[in-house]
Design an enzyme around this catalytic site. Structure first.
Site, PDB file in Angstrom:
ATOM      1  N   LYS A  45       0.127   3.310  -2.876  1.00 30.19           N
ATOM      2  CA  LYS A  45      -1.146   4.196  -2.926  1.00 30.19           C
ATOM      3  C   LYS A  45      -0.657   5.812  -3.195  1.00 30.19           C
ATOM      4  O   LYS A  45      -1.270   6.547  -3.517  1.00 30.19           O
ATOM      5  CB  LYS A  45      -1.965   3.920  -2.127  1.00 30.19           C
ATOM      6  CG  LYS A  45      -2.644   2.388  -2.046  1.00 30.19           C
ATOM      7  CD  LYS A  45      -3.478   2.313  -0.808  1.00 30.19           C
ATOM      8  CE  LYS A  45      -4.049   0.601  -0.817  1.00 30.19           C
ATOM      9  NZ  LYS A  45      -4.622   0.251   0.609  1.00 30.19           N
ATOM     10  N   TYR A  70      -4.547   3.279   8.272  1.00 23.69           N
ATOM     11  CA  TYR A  70      -5.798   2.720   8.537  1.00 23.69           C
ATOM     12  C   TYR A  70      -6.392   3.278   9.735  1.00 23.69           C
ATOM     13  O   TYR A  70      -6.215   4.396  10.512  1.00 23.69           O
ATOM     14  CB  TYR A  70      -5.916   1.434   8.112  1.00 23.69           C
ATOM     15  CG  TYR A  70      -5.162   0.903   6.918  1.00 23.69           C
ATOM     16  CD1 TYR A  70      -5.625   1.473   5.629  1.00 23.69           C
ATOM     17  CD2 TYR A  70      -4.227   0.176   6.901  1.00 23.69           C
ATOM     18  CE1 TYR A  70      -4.991   1.345   4.593  1.00 23.69           C
ATOM     19  CE2 TYR A  70      -3.522  -0.167   6.006  1.00 23.69           C
ATOM     20  CZ  TYR A  70      -3.915   0.459   4.616  1.00 23.69           C
ATOM     21  OH  TYR A  70      -3.233  -0.195   3.381  1.00 23.69           O
ATOM     22  N   SER A 114       0.693  -1.444  -0.074  1.00 27.86           N
ATOM     23  CA  SER A 114      -0.082   0.014  -0.002  1.00 27.86           C
ATOM     24  C   SER A 114       0.875   1.309  -0.058  1.00 27.86           C
ATOM     25  O   SER A 114       0.339   2.385  -0.066  1.00 27.86           O
ATOM     26  CB  SER A 114      -0.908  -0.065   1.068  1.00 27.86           C
ATOM     27  OG  SER A 114      -2.050  -0.699   0.983  1.00 27.86           O
ATOM     28  N   TYR A 166      -4.006  -2.461 -10.056  1.00 30.16           N
ATOM     29  CA  TYR A 166      -3.975  -2.189  -8.663  1.00 30.16           C
ATOM     30  C   TYR A 166      -3.075  -3.330  -8.093  1.00 30.16           C
ATOM     31  O   TYR A 166      -2.303  -3.088  -7.209  1.00 30.16           O
ATOM     32  CB  TYR A 166      -5.580  -2.272  -7.761  1.00 30.16           C
ATOM     33  CG  TYR A 166      -5.551  -2.384  -6.460  1.00 30.16           C
ATOM     34  CD1 TYR A 166      -5.238  -1.240  -5.620  1.00 30.16           C
ATOM     35  CD2 TYR A 166      -5.382  -3.363  -5.761  1.00 30.16           C
ATOM     36  CE1 TYR A 166      -5.193  -1.290  -4.276  1.00 30.16           C
ATOM     37  CE2 TYR A 166      -5.433  -3.522  -4.191  1.00 30.16           C
ATOM     38  CZ  TYR A 166      -5.253  -2.356  -3.527  1.00 30.16           C
ATOM     39  OH  TYR A 166      -5.089  -2.348  -2.253  1.00 30.16           O
TER      40      TYR A 166
HETATM   41  N1  GLU Z   1      -2.401  -4.967  -1.537  1.00 32.08           N
HETATM   42  C1  GLU Z   1      -2.861  -5.158  -0.254  1.00 32.08           C
HETATM   43  C2  GLU Z   1      -4.529  -5.353  -0.291  1.00 32.08           C
HETATM   44  O1  GLU Z   1      -5.053  -4.722  -1.305  1.00 32.08           O
HETATM   45  C3  GLU Z   1      -2.457  -3.911   0.391  1.00 32.08           C
HETATM   46  C4  GLU Z   1      -2.932  -3.611   1.865  1.00 32.08           C
HETATM   47  C5  GLU Z   1      -1.808  -2.924   2.652  1.00 32.08           C
HETATM   48  O2  GLU Z   1      -0.594  -2.948   2.036  1.00 32.08           O
HETATM   49  O3  GLU Z   1      -1.973  -2.230   3.508  1.00 32.08           O
HETATM   50  O4  GLU Z   1      -4.817  -6.079   0.363  1.00 32.08           O
END
Ligand code: GLU
Length: 313
Positions: free
Chosen positions: A66, A242, A63, A190
Site C-alpha cells: 500500500k 491499523y 499491505s 489490489y
Molecule cells: N491482503 C490483505 C487483505 O486485504 C492485506 C491486509 C494486511 O496485510 O494488513 O486482507
C-alpha cells in the site's frame, strides 16, 4: 556505529522466539508459510545492506504494497487523491467497514483496506488491470534494483477466492460513487499487489527513497518529491499498523507499514530503511517478532524519530 553487529545481535537475541504470534490464516495460501522464518535487512545510503537470518527469502508483502501504491497514485493524481481518501488514523481494524457508511465512502486513510482500494483505483487510472500490475512491477524492480521481484499468483488467487470482505468494501465504495474503475478490475489489481513477493533486502532497498526526501541515495533516482516522501512517512507513522499504530509508535518510533504476511517496512528519515519478516502476528496483524526487532534496533541506534539520537543498550 556498528550496524552489522546491531542487526546480527538483534536477530540472535530474538531467534529463540521464532514462531511466536499467529500467522494469518484467513488467506489460505499464507497459512502454508513456515512460521519460524525470521529475517532483518537494514539499507543505508552508502549502498550497504546489513542482513540477518532469512533476509533473502521472498515473502508475501501484503499491505506493505500500500505504501508503493500510494506513492504511485499520488504521482498520477497529485493532491486530488486527498479528495477521495483521508489522512487520519482509523482506530479500527484493517478491514473494518463501519466508518465508511458514516463518512460517506471516504476512507479514513490510504492504509486501511478501503483506503487502499481507492488508492489502487486511482493508480490504475485509465490503464488495464494487467498493465497496471506490470507498471507496478517495473517500478518496484527499479526501486529494489532487482529484476527478480514478482508476485505469487497462488496467493493472489487464494486471496480473491476468500476476499468477501474486500469485495464488500469495494462494492460499498462503488455504491457511494467513489471508484472510477469497475470493482472487479480494481480488486484484481489490489489482490495481485498484495501478493507481491519481496525479500527483506529488496524491500529495504526499495524504500530508501522514503527516508531520503524522495530520492534513492544510492542511484540518485528521484521517486517522488521531498514533501510527498515526508507525508508518506507521516501517514506510515500514524496509520501504518491499523488499530495498533499508537502502540507501534510507542514501542518503535519509526514510520512503518505492516503486512499480514509478517513483514514490516520501516523508514528512518535521514538514516536508513529497514525491513523485517516473521510470519507470527499480534491481534492487529502486525508481526510480533518483527516489531520487537525494530524496537530493539531503535533502542540500540537511538534512531527513533522521537529520541534525540542517544543509543541505549
Ligand atoms: N491482503 C490483505 C487483505 O486485504 C492485506 C491486509 C494486511 O496485510 O494488513 O486482507
Amino acid at each position: 556505529m556498528d550496524l552489522h553487529a546491531i542487526v546480527s545481535e538483534t536477530w540472535a537475541s530474538l531467534a529463540d522466539e521464532r514462531g511466536s504470534g499467529n500467522p494469518a490464516r484467513y488467506i489460505p495460501a499464507l497459512a502454508l508459510v513456515d512460521p519460524a522464518k525470521f529475517g532483518i535487512a537494514l539499507a543505508t545510503p552508502d549502498g550497504e545492506v546489513y542482513c540477518a537470518g532469512d533476509a533473502d527469502e521472498a515473502f508475501s508483502i501484503q499491505s506493505i504494497s500500500k505504501v508503493f501504491a500510494l506513492s504511485l497514485a499520488l504521482e498520477r493524481e497529485g493532491a486530488a487523491l486527498w479528495d477521495a481518501v483521508g489522512r487520519e488514523p482509523s482506530g479500527d481494524p484493517f478491514n473494518s467497514i463501519v466508518q465508511l457508511e458514516r463518512e460517506k465512502g471516504i476512507p479514513r486513510n490510504p492504509f486501511i483496506n478501503s483506503g487502499a482500494i481507492v488508492t489502487t483505483d486511482r493508480f490504475i487510472g485509465e490503464r488495464s488491470p494487467d498493465q497496471s500490475v506490470e507498471d507496478l512491477l517495473v517500478r518496484l524492480r527499479r526501486m529494489g534494483r532487482d529484476e527478480k521481484i514478482g508476485f505469487n499468483e497462488e496467493v493472489a488467487r487464494s486471496e480473491s477466492e476468500t476476499g468477501s470482505r474486500n469485495r464488500s468494501l469495494a462494492y460499498f465504495l462503488a455504491d457511494f460513487g467513489r471508484l472510477i474503475n469497475p470493482v472487479e478490475d480494481v480488486l484484481s489489481v489490489y489482490f495481485r499487489q498484495c501478493a507481491l513477493t519481496m525479500s527483506c533486502r529488496q524491500l529495504a532497498k526499495s524504500a530508501l527513497f522514503l527516508a531520503f526526501d524522495g530520492t534513492d541515495p544510492v542511484t540518485g533516482q528521484q521517486m517522488c518529491s521531498a514533501s510527498r516522501a515526508r507525508r508518506i512517512n507521516a501517514l506510515m507513522l500514524l496509520c501504518g499498523h491499523y488499530d495498533n499504530s499508537g502502540q507501534f509508535a510507542f514501542e518503535v518510533g519509526f514510520p512503518g507499514k505492516s503486512g499480514v504476511g509478517g513483514g514490516i517496512l520501516a523508514s528512518v528519515p535521514g538514516r536508513a530503511a529497514i525491513a523485517v519478516w516473521s510470519p507470527g502476528l499480534n491481534r492487529a496483524g502486525t508481526s510480533l517478532l518483527g516489531a520487537k526487532a525494530l524496537s530493539e534496533i531503535a533502542l540500540r541506534t537511538g534512531w527513533s524519530v522521537f529520541s534525540g539520537g542517544r543509543a541505549s543498550s
